[in-house]
Design an enzyme around this catalytic site. Structure first.
Site, mmCIF file in Angstrom:
data_model
loop_
_atom_site.group_PDB
_atom_site.id
_atom_site.type_symbol
_atom_site.label_atom_id
_atom_site.label_comp_id
_atom_site.label_asym_id
_atom_site.label_seq_id
_atom_site.Cartn_x
_atom_site.Cartn_y
_atom_site.Cartn_z
ATOM 1 C CG ASP A 223 -2.779 3.354 -2.592
ATOM 2 O OD1 ASP A 223 -3.884 2.767 -2.569
ATOM 3 O OD2 ASP A 223 -2.260 3.869 -1.599
ATOM 4 C CD GLU A 224 -5.314 -1.414 -0.185
ATOM 5 O OE1 GLU A 224 -5.704 -2.284 0.580
ATOM 6 O OE2 GLU A 224 -5.926 -0.335 -0.353
ATOM 7 C CG ASP B 287 -1.940 1.065 1.242
ATOM 8 O OD1 ASP B 287 -2.982 0.890 1.872
ATOM 9 O OD2 ASP B 287 -1.709 2.115 0.617
ATOM 10 C CG MET B 288 1.667 2.993 -3.652
ATOM 11 S SD MET B 288 3.380 2.488 -3.689
ATOM 12 C CE MET B 288 4.145 4.036 -4.160
#
Ligand code: TTP
Ligand code: MG
Length: 351
Positions: A103-104, A9-10
């Site tokens: 983002d995940e 996860d960013m």
């Protein structure tokens, strides 16, 4: 219970990208969204979170909490492009990639020659070097625990949950950390005297099921570190094809080839839009008397773009046209992720 699941996860995704692209924003409270008074915050940099700002907060409130923050409009195109690059990196390690958001993603890396911890470290490093962004990464033996792990030391986190440390890590967490537990279920659990994951793990299963039905059973399993959900990549189509009927039946190979080229380029574009490649190309012909034939060729590598037309042409050239044609079609199947380097090939190259 192999450690084969990675969750990434960013960190402060949209905000981190804006800070990366404008160094003046580094170290500052940056808020994405909330540029109009009626909007809500999409995300906030960690500097902005110190003021209590978080996703989905009304813009008005954010501005009160942090009037000197930098408020930016989201640039979705840009975030999508970064997301695509992330995906390309993941697909170099496995085709079992399940995106949950831009983002995940979950990765199942059971089939790779490196172990999951090595892969997770490598990916984290590459995101830093190649994209100049940070990700939080969790490694574990199921999805629930891998996601908990990535969330555990955010931002820039790296965490492994193994059978040896699972209890120590998850027992003290509040019940809302169990997958799928929202405010309602949390309240129910709290009313049963269950506040922490340990309480759920050690509660009586029949009571949980009595109060929460099948969900109770699921939560009991999760609390005991069990989760058998698979990492499932998004479903892709089985095949993609285009066909056209000629205005006039034709035996003229030049006209037919020109039509084939146009159809192939449409198919190739459609495939590219989905980030796919193919390994099988099929040509379908329908004669003026409605008799129909189809011929396929399968390759042991991925085809994209013009290669599809060339393969189609090769198949077509081998067909003796008995009569005039009424229709021609081209389709591709055996679809693969365009960026996924096949492991076999990868190993051979190395060996
Ligand atoms: P998240 O991963 O939830 O948040 P984040 O990456 O900004 O921060 P972190 O993971 O470090 O806690 O969501 C990813 C992106 O999705 C986020 O940058 C912006 C967008 N988003 C919204 O637009 N609205 C929302 O309510 C949420 C939660 C996220
Ligand atoms: Mg994030």
């Amino acid at each position: 219970m192999e450690l084969e699941i990675i969750h990434l996860d960013m960190d402060a995704f949209y905000a981190a990208i804006e800070q990366r692209d404008n160094p003046e924003l580094k170290g500052k409270p940056v808020i994405i969204g909330g540029t109009s008074n009626r909007g809500v915050v999409s995300t906030a940099s960690y500097e902005a979170r110190k003021y209590g700002i978080h996703s989905a907060m009304p813009a008005m409130k954010a501005r009160k909490l942090c009037p000197h923050g930098v408020y930016l409009k989201p640039n979705h195109q840009k975030y999508k492009a970064v997301s695509k690059k992330l995906r390309q990196i993941f697909l170099e390690y496995t085709d079992l990639v399940e995106p949950l958001a831009l983002d995940e993603s979950f990765l199942n890396v059971a089939n790779h020659q490196l172990n999951s911890i090595q892969i997770a470290r490598q990916i984290k490093r590459r995101i830093q070097r190649e994209l100049d962004l940070t990700a939080s990464v969790g490694v574990s033996y199921n999805k629930f625990l891998a996601k908990l792990a990535s969330d555990y030391k955010k931002p820039d986190g790296f965490m492994i949950i193994s059978p040896a440390n699972v209890e120590e890590i998850i027992h003290p967490l509040e019940v809302n950390q169990l997958w799928g537990v929202g405010p309602k279920t949390e309240q129910k659990l709290n009313q049963m005297g269950l506040k922490r994951i340990k309480d759920v793990a050690e509660s009586e299963l029949f009571e949980l099921v009595d109060k929460l039905g099948a969900r109770g059973y699921q939560l009991y399993k999760l609390a005991n570190g069990e989760d058998n959900r698979e990492v499932s990549p998004p479903k892709r189509p089985k095949s993609i094809g285009k066909e056209r009927t000629f205005k006039q039946d034709s035996k003229n190979r030049k006209i037919i080839k020109a039509k084939l080229e146009r159809l192939a380029s449409k198919v190739a574009k459609n495939l590219a839009d989905k980030d796919l490649a193919c390994q099988t190309v099929t040509i379908k012909l329908k004669y003026a008397d409605f008799n129909q034939i189809s011929r396929s060729q399968t390759f042991n590598y991925n085809l994209t773009g013009e290669e599809i037309y060339h393969a189609g042409l090769e198949i077509f050239e081998k067909i003796e046209l008995e009569k005039k044609l009424r229709l021609i079609g081209i389709s591709v199947s055996n679809l693969k992720d365009k960026y996924y380097r096949q492991l076999k090939l990868f190993n051979e190259e190395k060996g």
